[in-house]
Design a protein around this motif. Structure first.
Motif, mmCIF file in Angstrom:
data_model
loop_
_atom_site.group_PDB
_atom_site.id
_atom_site.type_symbol
_atom_site.label_atom_id
_atom_site.label_comp_id
_atom_site.label_asym_id
_atom_site.label_seq_id
_atom_site.Cartn_x
_atom_site.Cartn_y
_atom_site.Cartn_z
ATOM 1 N N TRP B 465 0.823 -1.220 0.000
ATOM 2 C CA TRP B 465 0.000 0.000 0.000
ATOM 3 C C TRP B 465 0.849 1.259 0.000
ATOM 4 N N ILE B 466 2.006 1.199 0.678
ATOM 5 C CA ILE B 466 2.771 2.428 0.900
ATOM 6 C C ILE B 466 3.162 3.093 -0.421
ATOM 7 N N TRP B 467 3.410 2.276 -1.466
ATOM 8 C CA TRP B 467 3.802 2.880 -2.749
ATOM 9 C C TRP B 467 2.686 3.729 -3.328
ATOM 10 N N TYR B 468 1.470 3.266 -3.121
ATOM 11 C CA TYR B 468 0.342 4.061 -3.622
ATOM 12 C C TYR B 468 0.172 5.325 -2.783
ATOM 13 N N GLN B 469 0.510 5.211 -1.492
ATOM 14 C CA GLN B 469 0.393 6.399 -0.641
ATOM 15 C C GLN B 469 1.434 7.443 -1.027
ATOM 16 N N ILE B 470 2.601 6.964 -1.454
ATOM 17 C CA ILE B 470 3.611 7.914 -1.945
ATOM 18 C C ILE B 470 3.105 8.574 -3.230
ATOM 19 N N ALA B 471 2.500 7.787 -4.109
ATOM 20 C CA ALA B 471 1.933 8.357 -5.343
ATOM 21 C C ALA B 471 0.866 9.394 -5.009
ATOM 22 N N GLN B 472 0.069 9.122 -3.961
ATOM 23 C CA GLN B 472 -0.957 10.092 -3.564
ATOM 24 C C GLN B 472 -0.324 11.392 -3.085
ATOM 25 N N ALA B 473 0.824 11.277 -2.420
ATOM 26 C CA ALA B 473 1.508 12.491 -1.956
ATOM 27 C C ALA B 473 2.035 13.284 -3.146
ATOM 28 N N VAL B 474 2.524 12.583 -4.165
ATOM 29 C CA VAL B 474 2.977 13.277 -5.376
ATOM 30 C C VAL B 474 1.791 13.996 -6.025
ATOM 31 N N GLY B 475 0.696 13.243 -6.220
ATOM 32 C CA GLY B 475 -0.507 13.852 -6.798
ATOM 33 C C GLY B 475 -1.020 14.993 -5.937
ATOM 34 N N GLY B 476 -1.033 14.791 -4.629
ATOM 35 C CA GLY B 476 -1.522 15.813 -3.707
ATOM 36 C C GLY B 476 -0.684 17.083 -3.769
ATOM 37 N N SER B 477 0.634 16.921 -3.930
ATOM 38 C CA SER B 477 1.506 18.095 -4.016
ATOM 39 C C SER B 477 1.229 18.858 -5.307
ATOM 40 N N ILE B 478 1.029 18.123 -6.406
ATOM 41 C CA ILE B 478 0.714 18.794 -7.677
ATOM 42 C C ILE B 478 -0.616 19.541 -7.542
ATOM 43 N N LEU B 479 -1.588 18.894 -6.901
ATOM 44 C CA LEU B 479 -2.888 19.541 -6.715
ATOM 45 C C LEU B 479 -2.770 20.798 -5.871
ATOM 46 N N PHE B 480 -1.878 20.756 -4.882
ATOM 47 C CA PHE B 480 -1.739 21.949 -4.039
ATOM 48 C C PHE B 480 -1.191 23.121 -4.853
ATOM 49 N N ILE B 481 -0.266 22.824 -5.778
ATOM 50 C CA ILE B 481 0.204 23.886 -6.682
ATOM 51 C C ILE B 481 -0.987 24.430 -7.475
ATOM 52 N N GLY B 482 -1.859 23.515 -7.919
ATOM 53 C CA GLY B 482 -3.069 23.929 -8.636
ATOM 54 C C GLY B 482 -3.940 24.838 -7.787
ATOM 55 N N ILE B 483 -4.032 24.529 -6.494
ATOM 56 C CA ILE B 483 -4.857 25.359 -5.605
ATOM 57 C C ILE B 483 -4.244 26.746 -5.439
ATOM 58 N N LEU B 484 -2.924 26.786 -5.250
ATOM 59 C CA LEU B 484 -2.252 28.089 -5.118
ATOM 60 C C LEU B 484 -2.509 28.925 -6.368
ATOM 61 N N LEU B 485 -2.393 28.287 -7.533
ATOM 62 C CA LEU B 485 -2.596 29.000 -8.781
ATOM 63 C C LEU B 485 -4.034 29.505 -8.879
ATOM 64 N N MET B 486 -4.992 28.669 -8.446
ATOM 65 C CA MET B 486 -6.397 29.065 -8.534
ATOM 66 C C MET B 486 -6.698 30.226 -7.594
ATOM 67 N N VAL B 487 -6.111 30.170 -6.397
ATOM 68 C CA VAL B 487 -6.335 31.273 -5.450
ATOM 69 C C VAL B 487 -5.730 32.559 -6.025
ATOM 70 N N PHE B 488 -4.546 32.432 -6.657
ATOM 71 C CA PHE B 488 -3.915 33.586 -7.301
ATOM 72 C C PHE B 488 -4.833 34.155 -8.392
ATOM 73 N N ILE B 489 -5.402 33.270 -9.215
ATOM 74 C CA ILE B 489 -6.291 33.718 -10.285
ATOM 75 C C ILE B 489 -7.519 34.419 -9.693
ATOM 76 N N PHE B 490 -8.037 33.852 -8.603
ATOM 77 C CA PHE B 490 -9.211 34.462 -7.964
ATOM 78 C C PHE B 490 -8.889 35.878 -7.487
ATOM 79 N N ILE B 491 -7.730 36.027 -6.835
ATOM 80 C CA ILE B 491 -7.335 37.346 -6.323
ATOM 81 C C ILE B 491 -7.169 38.321 -7.487
#
Lengths: 167, 563
Positions: B465-491
């Motif tokens: 399972w742990i390998w998939y959890q690492i993949a989720q952290a990679v995906g989650g980090s990319i998504l967080f960049i997406g959130i920062l960008l979206m908040v920037f666009i909103f502002i």
């Protein structure tokens, strides 16, 4: 209301598939008995020992007949009580021969827990006041992790045990 | 069909109304809360994936489940509800208008919700409510958590009642005319929301609050769960229907087309109203205390939503094709290739629609009676609602943001912001594919949801399972960049984009469209059928649950770290 010809075809095909799908589910559930677990058996969560299955001496694995076993488990935050071994130490791993029919019976003394033998269909909610049970034949050998898969508190991820199915 | 036809609207009422500055402030207030929530909730999501990957531990005694509670409450309940209510108010303002009195009541709804949200947030931040957003009894949070939630729901009811009033007043002024499509859709969604949230409100007010305050000694666990899931499934449709509003009535305008069919859109919404609520048992399939026959009946009712979903898919792609062919694009797929892929107002929701194909397929698995046992409470489920709610719905909401925010703030969506938006949508797609994909696979392998990092005593399964959890952290980090960008666009769209006028796109009907039949506006009938279906699906099993109840449960606060 006007429906486009293609839309009629699409909806007929879609609804037709849906009906077949539901008939298959119903056939499995009502004729083959593959309902998800629901026995509606109640128990007093503050006095589970009133039920024989959950008396301390009956916890864990019990051989009923040649290839039939019962596994009784009490879930509490954050532990599965599978009884004790000869030395009085809590059992964390149970071993069952392949091909056995096993009845799992689980209840909780406190909050809601999950009971999933990971990678199998043995997957039940365990709720205070009820006995969750599931009977199955263990066909695949290997070590399976029993995990609590419903949040039960800050130690939820530390609640586990193992089942080993051997040849 | 021999049906009474509704009078054609007169020219004047067909024109969309103008949103005043005063109204904009109201609608934007909801949006501010929504985007602050996106930022906070997203950060919590990132922390979870990192903890689960085994790479970090949380500092200052912050508990994983505190972060998880905040993530769930603030994204699933706060972000969605505020965005939807703000968006729906703007739709009503644009199509049927808002009076001064209604305007005041709308502010009241906002402030009641804000007070509730703050109460709940503080309780969570103080670590007094590590019960996750489903707050299953008998885990006991601080009473302020439940009172705050009740206020959020009550605030949303005020908003719904204002919406009903808006349509009612408009109809009085326009006798014999059919209501504007978007106002009709908002009314359906708020009707569904109010009927459904009565369940959770009863659970919170009658069961949880007295019990958490110590006035009631025990709580009936199964009743509370049943009331929760009576609300919990329509909750996801409450998120989805505003996305459908955009797909049916806004996207066609953005791509330069017309409505496919006004009456079909209305019929789809009515069917969604019918079949969103009497279905909660499919979230409770593996529970010990509910009669399996009634579980199966609700499974069948659940699958009825396939019909409006198929209608929606057909309508949307038909609009795409008709529009493309009218523009002269030839060949089997010419119309598809020439969709405005470079317009983020189209691209983001379009990715959302495409994500709904695997999302819907996963949903069929979850709800299908027996197969549910394979995935129930595994992280597959988390993967499922991240591809549906957090992709289909959220990307559509982002798609709305790109024109709604500048329209309200008197600014414009510039080329460069459009480009940033496209990058945002791509980042989101990549991040979510990795994260949700890994969650789906790990779930099939038995990995549990809602669990902090654990090696489970070093079993072989846990080490897979742990390998998939690492993949989720990679995906989650990319998504967080997406959130920062979206908040920037909103502002940027709120405060800095160049002044101008951004279009509020509302699709029109074809010149020669067949008139919408009168019976679609028969609200009393729709409400009666909805309630009849709920009574059919719930009365017998609910009486059965109560009659065969075990002793109730006292509150447990030590498992969540309080005592």
């Amino acid at each position: 209301m006007h429906l486009h010809k293609y839309e009629k075809i699409w909806l007929t095909f879609g609804i037709g598939s849906l009906v077949i799908f539901l008939v298959v589910l119903a056939f499995g559930a009502f004729w083959q008995g593959t309902h998800p677990q629901s026995h509606g058996v109640t128990i007093d969560p503050e006095n589970i020992e009133a039920n024989d299955a959950f008396k301390p001496e009956n916890l864990g694995i019990t051989k009923v007949s040649d290839d039939k076993y019962i596994v009784n488990i009490v879930a509490t935050a954050f532990n599965y009580n599978l009884g004790v071994d000869e030395e009085g130490k809590p059992v964390k791993d149970i071993r069952i021969p392949k091909g056995s029919t096993v009845l799992f019976q689980v209840t909780t003394k406190d909050v809601v827990h999950g009971f999933n033998v990971a990678g199998t269909n043995i997957n039940m909610m365990v709720e205070p006041g009820y006995i969750s049970s599931y009977e199955t034949v263990l066909d695949n050998t290997g070590e399976f992790t029993i995990v609590c898969n419903e949040y039960c508190g800050v130690g939820h991820h530390l609640m586990f045990a193992t089942v080993e199915v051997y040849e | 069909m021999l049906l009474e036809k509704i009078a054609e609207p007169n020219e004047e009422s067909r024109l969309p109304l103008t949103i005043s500055k005063q109204e904009s402030r109201l609608y934007m207030s909801f949006m501010y809360v929504a985007f602050i929530s996106l930022f906070i909730g997203g950060m919590m999501g990132l922390l979870q994936t990192l903890v689960r990957s085994g790479t970090i531990t949380l500092p200052w005694g912050i508990d994983y489940y505190q972060v998880l509670t905040l993530h769930g409450v603030i994204l699933a309940l706060v972000l969605t509800t505020y965005f939807i209510i703000g968006f729906q108010f703007s739709l009503m303002g644009k199509t049927v208008g808002i009076s001064q009195k209604q305007h005041k009541a709308a502010w009241l709804s906002f402030w009641v919700m804000v007070v509730g949200t703050i109460m709940t947030a503080i309780t969570i931040l103080l670590g007094k409510a590590n019960v996750l957003y489903t707050f299953y009894a008998p885990l006991k949070a601080h009473p302020a958590f439940y009172i705050g939630l009740a206020l959020v729901i009550i605030g949303s009811w005020i908003a719904g009642i204002v919406n009903f009033r808006q349509l009612y007043v408009w109809k009085k002024k326009h006798p014999g005319e059919k209501s504007p499509l978007l106002a009709f859709m908002v009314t359906i969604n708020m009707l569904m929301w109010i009927i459904a949230s009565i369940g959770v409100a009863v659970a919170v007010i009658v069961q949880f609050i007295p019990w958490s305050l110590g006035y009631a000694e025990t709580i009936n666990v199964l009743v509370s769960r049943t009331l929760f899931w009576y609300f919990g499934h329509p909750l996801v449709y409450f998120w989805l229907l505003p996305a459908y509003m955009a797909w049916y009535a806004i996207i066609p305008k953005i791509i330069g087309g017309k409505l496919f069919s006004d009456s079909l859109a209305r019929l789809a919404f009515i069917l969604l109203l019918f079949f969103s609520i009497p279905v909660g048992f499919h979230h409770q399939l593996t529970e010990p205390g509910i009669d399996p026959t009634w579980k199966f009946i609700q499974v069948v009712l659940t699958f009825m939503v396939v019909i409006p979903s198929l209608m929606t898919a057909f309508s949307i792609f038909a609009t795409f094709e008709i529009t493309g062919r009218r523009k002269g694009f030839k060949g089997l797929y010419g119309w598809f290739k020439h969709l405005p892929w470079k317009d983020v107002r189209f691209l983001a929701p379009m990715i959302g629609m495409l994500a709904f194909i695997p999302g819907g397929a996963g949903g069929i698995i979850n709800a299908s009676h027996q197969m549910n046992a394979v995935v129930h409470n595994t992280i597959w489920v988390t993967g499922h609602f991240h591809i549906t709610a957090a992709t289909t719905v959220v990307l559509t909401f982002f798609g709305i943001t790109y024109w709604l925010i500048p329209h309200l703030t008197g600014r414009t969506l510039t080329k460069s912001i459009n480009r940033l938006g496209i990058i945002q949508a791509i980042i989101w797609t990549v991040g979510m594919t990795i994260m949700s994909g890994a969650m789906h696979i790990q779930g099939l392998l038995g990995g549990p949801r809602r669990s902090s990092y654990s090696e489970y005593g070093g079993t072989e399964q846990a080490s897979e399972w742990i390998w998939y959890q690492i993949a989720q952290a990679v995906g989650g980090s990319i998504l967080f960049i997406g959130i920062l960008l979206m908040v920037f666009i909103f502002i940027k769209l709120t405060f800095f984009a160049p002044k101008g006028e951004e279009e509020f796109p509302i699709a029109e009907e074809e010149e020669d469209a067949t008139p919408t039949p009168m019976f679609l506006e028969n609200w009393k009938l729709w409400i009666a059928i909805t309630i009849a279906l709920i009574l059919f699906a719930y009365t017998i099993p609910f009486v059965d649950i109560i009659q065969n109840s075990p002793p109730g449960s006292p509150p447990f606060d030590w498992p969540i770290g309080n005592s």
